[in-house]
Enzyme design. Structure first.
Site, mmCIF file in Angstrom:
data_model
loop_
_atom_site.group_PDB
_atom_site.id
_atom_site.type_symbol
_atom_site.label_atom_id
_atom_site.label_comp_id
_atom_site.label_asym_id
_atom_site.label_seq_id
_atom_site.Cartn_x
_atom_site.Cartn_y
_atom_site.Cartn_z
ATOM 1 N N CYS A 188 0.866 -1.176 0.000
ATOM 2 C CA CYS A 188 0.000 0.000 0.000
ATOM 3 C C CYS A 188 0.903 1.225 0.000
ATOM 4 O O CYS A 188 2.112 1.124 0.128
ATOM 5 C CB CYS A 188 -0.872 -0.001 1.238
ATOM 6 S SG CYS A 188 -1.707 -1.564 1.522
ATOM 7 N N ARG A 234 1.704 1.293 -6.110
ATOM 8 C CA ARG A 234 1.911 0.337 -5.020
ATOM 9 C C ARG A 234 0.643 -0.451 -4.695
ATOM 10 O O ARG A 234 0.705 -1.554 -4.173
ATOM 11 C CB ARG A 234 2.363 1.081 -3.754
ATOM 12 C CG ARG A 234 3.749 1.670 -3.858
ATOM 13 C CD ARG A 234 4.079 2.399 -2.587
ATOM 14 N NE ARG A 234 4.216 1.493 -1.458
ATOM 15 C CZ ARG A 234 5.358 0.975 -1.045
ATOM 16 N NH1 ARG A 234 6.474 1.280 -1.663
ATOM 17 N NH2 ARG A 234 5.400 0.170 -0.018
ATOM 18 N N TRP A 274 -3.730 -1.986 -1.126
ATOM 19 C CA TRP A 274 -3.696 -3.281 -1.811
ATOM 20 C C TRP A 274 -4.158 -4.282 -0.770
ATOM 21 O O TRP A 274 -3.452 -4.549 0.200
ATOM 22 C CB TRP A 274 -2.275 -3.594 -2.284
ATOM 23 C CG TRP A 274 -2.168 -4.852 -3.090
ATOM 24 C CD1 TRP A 274 -2.429 -5.013 -4.417
ATOM 25 C CD2 TRP A 274 -1.754 -6.136 -2.605
ATOM 26 N NE1 TRP A 274 -2.199 -6.306 -4.781
ATOM 27 C CE2 TRP A 274 -1.790 -7.019 -3.699
ATOM 28 C CE3 TRP A 274 -1.368 -6.627 -1.363
ATOM 29 C CZ2 TRP A 274 -1.446 -8.359 -3.583
ATOM 30 C CZ3 TRP A 274 -1.028 -7.962 -1.244
ATOM 31 C CH2 TRP A 274 -1.064 -8.817 -2.354
ATOM 32 N N ASN A 318 0.653 0.210 6.230
ATOM 33 C CA ASN A 318 1.149 -0.742 5.227
ATOM 34 C C ASN A 318 1.705 -1.940 5.971
ATOM 35 O O ASN A 318 2.411 -1.752 6.967
ATOM 36 C CB ASN A 318 2.315 -0.154 4.425
ATOM 37 C CG ASN A 318 1.887 0.966 3.518
ATOM 38 O OD1 ASN A 318 0.708 1.247 3.395
ATOM 39 N ND2 ASN A 318 2.874 1.606 2.898
ATOM 40 N N GLY A 319 1.470 -3.129 5.480
ATOM 41 C CA GLY A 319 2.025 -4.318 6.128
ATOM 42 C C GLY A 319 0.920 -5.234 6.611
ATOM 43 O O GLY A 319 -0.247 -5.091 6.224
ATOM 44 N N GLU A 331 9.951 -15.052 -18.622
ATOM 45 C CA GLU A 331 9.660 -13.636 -18.422
ATOM 46 C C GLU A 331 8.581 -13.168 -19.412
ATOM 47 O O GLU A 331 7.679 -12.412 -19.045
ATOM 48 C CB GLU A 331 10.967 -12.833 -18.581
ATOM 49 C CG GLU A 331 10.849 -11.341 -18.448
ATOM 50 C CD GLU A 331 10.282 -10.844 -17.121
ATOM 51 O OE1 GLU A 331 10.105 -11.639 -16.195
ATOM 52 O OE2 GLU A 331 9.979 -9.641 -17.044
ATOM 53 N N LYS A 333 5.011 -11.627 -18.284
ATOM 54 C CA LYS A 333 4.528 -10.316 -18.758
ATOM 55 C C LYS A 333 3.133 -10.458 -19.353
ATOM 56 O O LYS A 333 2.245 -9.678 -19.058
ATOM 57 C CB LYS A 333 5.450 -9.729 -19.842
ATOM 58 C CG LYS A 333 6.803 -9.218 -19.430
ATOM 59 C CD LYS A 333 6.807 -7.973 -18.609
ATOM 60 C CE LYS A 333 6.685 -8.283 -17.150
ATOM 61 N NZ LYS A 333 7.887 -8.379 -16.372
ATOM 62 N N GLU A 365 0.413 -11.241 -16.634
ATOM 63 C CA GLU A 365 0.094 -10.231 -15.614
ATOM 64 C C GLU A 365 -0.610 -9.012 -16.183
ATOM 65 O O GLU A 365 -1.404 -8.392 -15.476
ATOM 66 C CB GLU A 365 1.316 -9.852 -14.772
ATOM 67 C CG GLU A 365 2.327 -8.948 -15.408
ATOM 68 C CD GLU A 365 3.500 -8.622 -14.486
ATOM 69 O OE1 GLU A 365 3.294 -8.337 -13.307
ATOM 70 O OE2 GLU A 365 4.646 -8.631 -14.994
ATOM 71 N N HIS A 402 7.362 -33.918 -23.108
ATOM 72 C CA HIS A 402 7.140 -34.625 -21.837
ATOM 73 C C HIS A 402 5.820 -34.233 -21.185
ATOM 74 O O HIS A 402 5.631 -34.480 -20.000
ATOM 75 C CB HIS A 402 8.310 -34.381 -20.880
ATOM 76 C CG HIS A 402 9.607 -34.907 -21.408
ATOM 77 N ND1 HIS A 402 9.859 -36.260 -21.537
ATOM 78 C CD2 HIS A 402 10.699 -34.271 -21.894
ATOM 79 C CE1 HIS A 402 11.068 -36.428 -22.062
ATOM 80 N NE2 HIS A 402 11.602 -35.230 -22.289
ATOM 81 N N LYS A 406 3.030 -3.006 -7.151
ATOM 82 C CA LYS A 406 4.404 -2.920 -7.628
ATOM 83 C C LYS A 406 5.401 -3.504 -6.634
ATOM 84 O O LYS A 406 6.290 -4.261 -6.987
ATOM 85 C CB LYS A 406 4.731 -1.446 -7.883
ATOM 86 C CG LYS A 406 6.134 -1.201 -8.405
ATOM 87 C CD LYS A 406 6.256 -1.687 -9.812
ATOM 88 C CE LYS A 406 7.644 -1.550 -10.376
ATOM 89 N NZ LYS A 406 7.807 -2.391 -11.562
HETATM 90 C C1 AGP Z 1 6.960 -8.532 -12.565
HETATM 91 O O1 AGP Z 1 6.523 -7.800 -13.648
HETATM 92 C C2 AGP Z 1 6.508 -8.094 -11.239
HETATM 93 N N1 AGP Z 1 6.452 -6.721 -11.043
HETATM 94 C C3 AGP Z 1 7.070 -8.901 -10.065
HETATM 95 O O2 AGP Z 1 7.229 -10.220 -10.451
HETATM 96 C C4 AGP Z 1 8.374 -8.382 -9.428
HETATM 97 O O3 AGP Z 1 9.460 -8.604 -10.278
HETATM 98 C C5 AGP Z 1 8.571 -9.098 -8.078
HETATM 99 O O4 AGP Z 1 7.498 -8.781 -7.229
HETATM 100 C C6 AGP Z 1 9.883 -8.757 -7.417
HETATM 101 O O5 AGP Z 1 9.989 -7.399 -7.116
HETATM 102 P P1 AGP Z 1 11.387 -6.746 -6.751
HETATM 103 O O6 AGP Z 1 12.267 -6.890 -7.922
HETATM 104 O O7 AGP Z 1 11.052 -5.315 -6.421
HETATM 105 O O8 AGP Z 1 11.910 -7.478 -5.557
#
Ligand code: AGP
Length: 609
Positions: free
Chosen positions: A2, A27, A74, A98-99, A481, A485, A488, A504, A604
């Site tokens: 958050c 965030r 969040w 937050n947390g 990756e 992408k 998500e 397999h 994020k």
């Molecule tokens: C990927 O697009 C995401 N944003 C997510 O997987 C991200 O890489 C992951 O949460 C790790 O974050 P960080 O690199 O800030 O530790």
């Protein structure tokens, strides 16, 4: 996860808080709220959805006040709705958090037994109730917060105001970031510098267990033992421009196109045509790296994929064993740590709870040392590591990581070269790898020219439910990756496989409705990959192949497309071939009309477990 902003000022703070929340919205963005103190009265506005929903309500019925707290959420405890949105108010105390408070259920039960009534399902509201209870028994806001935080289990960054102490905000942190913005005649709290950059660039980074009290004229920090402590004021290098979207439609698109510059910045003054420069990992770094006998790389999500690419590089060129593991698993298992192992944490934010916890856990496991590869200099991961190599991507706002990944690869490329050189890699090969790394920015620039072709290709994916991504060797993590992408931001289910694994099991999924995206640069595994693609073709699967310019693809395009590009050489090809994966996901998401920068259910910076 958050975002928090708080202010004590002479002017009305609600517009500042809203502007700060907008900068923090990456965030978390399922609900937002703010509370302002005006004299002895708390006014609050909250709404489900984005900050602009809450802003609309505020603008329809604005209220003045020079002290306030605000939050973008969040959801962890309780669904995203207005009742669960912060700030939470109990007995004249308003609080944002937050947390996660792990013992909140016990605390809530005890408070209910004492007559408190709760209006939300959150873990946060119990803190407001506890603080208000302490204030009723005569404690000041500062003392009440300081005593309550000792009873909390879990992680928190909080900002609190009380209607009996106008003009004052108290904050505290443990396991989640909180910083102070020092202004002229006004002071602020924020969960990261981006929230505050529009009002000040003077930042105090609070440490674990700190409690802070701000008024418009004063900032006082208290350490773990409750005694006043001095914390340095830093000048943030963030610029307002860096967090603006400019001509681009989305932050993600802007950040994809920033990659040549971001990678060049990451390499600058760290490598010359003769090789890696001395001690770029910090004082004594080269000496420590010379002793390394193996590496454990720990990270999450995209950063984990960067670690997987590095495993291929370091094992091939430096001949050192490398284990790569997601932080959420590593922290809870008893990994074997052979003598001389270096712990490497990779994180864009440096605040990812799992990565940070894994790094702290590593301390008792007997590593040779810790190295952080990170994009945020003042982050917890960087501060707690022995050695560090900063990526210089600049702020990444889009939830989907793009420039963070390629700059991590640039940094890991430097690490690979340093380790390989120290272990006697052949001089000609070292020179070749160095030259390739120096060309990474221009090769990425060239790959970006594919955008118009990729926009056309994106049409083929928009109505699909599923997609498979294939790669071999160091391109397998690139395929992973690409799949991450796509899923998500476009919400298309996507999985990646090392192409040899197809037969397999996953081959059973391939039919005319299954697009298969293959990363196919030149290299010793290309012929093997081509055979795997024939297996797809024989089952009617539609192929999208990203291949090096001159490589023959033996009719693999008969149902599908081959897109030619220049990978820039075996070493840097994973970084270069990542670019079309990013562009493909981005344009498919745009065509599907999703919220590209803030995809559903995600945030994020994942600062909760
Ligand atoms: C990927 O697009 C995401 N944003 C997510 O997987 C991200 O890489 C992951 O949460 C790790 O974050 P960080 O690199 O800030 O530790």
């Amino acid at each position: 996860m958050c975002g928090i902003v708080a202010a004590a000022a002479q002017r009305d703070v609600a517009p500042l808080l809203i502007a700060g929340l907008k900068a923090l919205e990456y965030r978390g963005y399922d609900s937002a709220g703010l509370a302002v103190l005006n004299g002895g009265e708390i006014r609050r506005v909250r709404a489900k959805g984005k900050v602009r929903e809450m802003e609309g309500l505020y603008r329809a019925d604005p209220f003045p006040g020079g002290t306030g707290i605000a939050h973008t959420r969040w959801a962890t405890h309780g669904v995203p709705n207005t009742a669960n949105a912060h700030p939470h108010v109990q007995g004249g105390v308003a609080l944002v958090h937050n947390g996660i408070i792990e013992n909140y259920a016990t605390l809530r039960g005890e408070l209910e037994a004492r007559g408190h009534v709760f209006t939300s399902e959150t873990d946060t509201e119990v803190m407001a109730a506890l603080i208000s209870e302490r204030m009723v028994s005569g404690k000041s806001l500062l003392d009440a917060v300081s005593s309550v935080v000792h009873e909390l289990e879990g992680a928190y960054a909080i900002a609190v105001v009380s209607d009996s102490e106008p003009g004052r905000v108290v904050g505290a942190r443990r396991g989640a970031p909180l910083l102070v913005g020092v202004g002229i005649g006004e002071n602020f709290l924020g969960s990261d510098a981006q929230a505050l950059i529009q009002v000040t660039n003077k930042i105090i980074y609070l440490e674990e267990h700190d409690v802070v009290e701000i008024t418009r004229d004063q900032v006082q920090v208290y350490g773990h033992d409750g005694k006043p402590v001095e914390r340095a004021v830093h000048e943030s290098e963030l610029s307002k421009d860096a967090v603006e979207r400019g001509e681009y439609r989305h932050y993600m698109q802007k950040e994809i196109f920033e990659q040549p510059r971001a990678v060049a910045d990451t390499l600058e003054a760290r490598i010359s045509p003769n090789g890696v420069l001395p001690n770029i990992f910090g004082v004594g770094g080269d000496e420590l790296l010379a002793k390394v006998k193996g590496l454990h790389i720990i990270a999450c999500g995209t950063s984990y994929h960067a670690g997987l690419v590095a495993k291929y590089w370091i094992e091939e060129y430096a001949r050192l064993p490398v284990n790569v593991e997601v932080a959420s698993e590593y922290r809870y298992r008893e990994a074997v740590v052979p003598d001389g192992t270096l712990f490497v944490a990779i994180s864009q934010s440096g605040e990812t709870a799992d990565t940070l916890a894994a790094m702290r856990e590593s301390r008792r496991r007997g590593y040779l040392g810790t190295l952080a590869i990170c994009n945020v200099p003042e982050s917890s991961v960087v501060r707690e590591a022995d050695l560090k190599l900063m990526t210089r991507a600049g702020p990444e706002i889009g939830v989907a990581s793009t420039k963070a990944f390629t700059t991590q690869l640039a940094a890991l490329g430097l690490l690979t070269l340093q380790l390989a050189h120290q272990r006697g890699l052949d001089g000609a090969r070292y020179a070749d790898l160095t030259a390739q790394l120096l060309h990474m920015p221009s090769m990425i620039e060239k790959a970006l020219e594919l955008e118009p072709r990729i926009i056309e290709l994106s049409e083929r994916l928009i109505h699909r439910q599923h997609a498979l991504f294939l790669g071999r060797g160091a391109q397998h993590p690139v395929a992973m990756e690409g799949a991450l992408k796509l899923k998500e931001i476009s919400y298309i289910h996507a999985e990646a496989y090392a192409a040899g694994e197809l037969k397999h099991g996953p081959l059973a999924l391939v039919d005319e409705d299954m697009p298969v995206i293959a990363v196919a640069p030149n290299g010793p595994l290309l012929d093997k990959l081509k055979s795997n693609l024939q297996e797809v073709r024989a089952r009617g699967g539609e192929l999208l192949v990203f291949a090096d310019g001159e490589a023959s693809m033996d009719g693999n395009a008969s149902r599908g497309v081959i897109l030619r590009m220049d990978g820039g050489g075996d070493f840097i090809a994973p970084a270069v071939f990542t670019v079309p994966m990013q562009l493909l996901a981005y344009h498919v998401a745009v065509l599907r009309g999703t919220d590209v920068d803030q995809p559903r259910n995600l945030a994020k910076s994942v600062t909760v477990e």
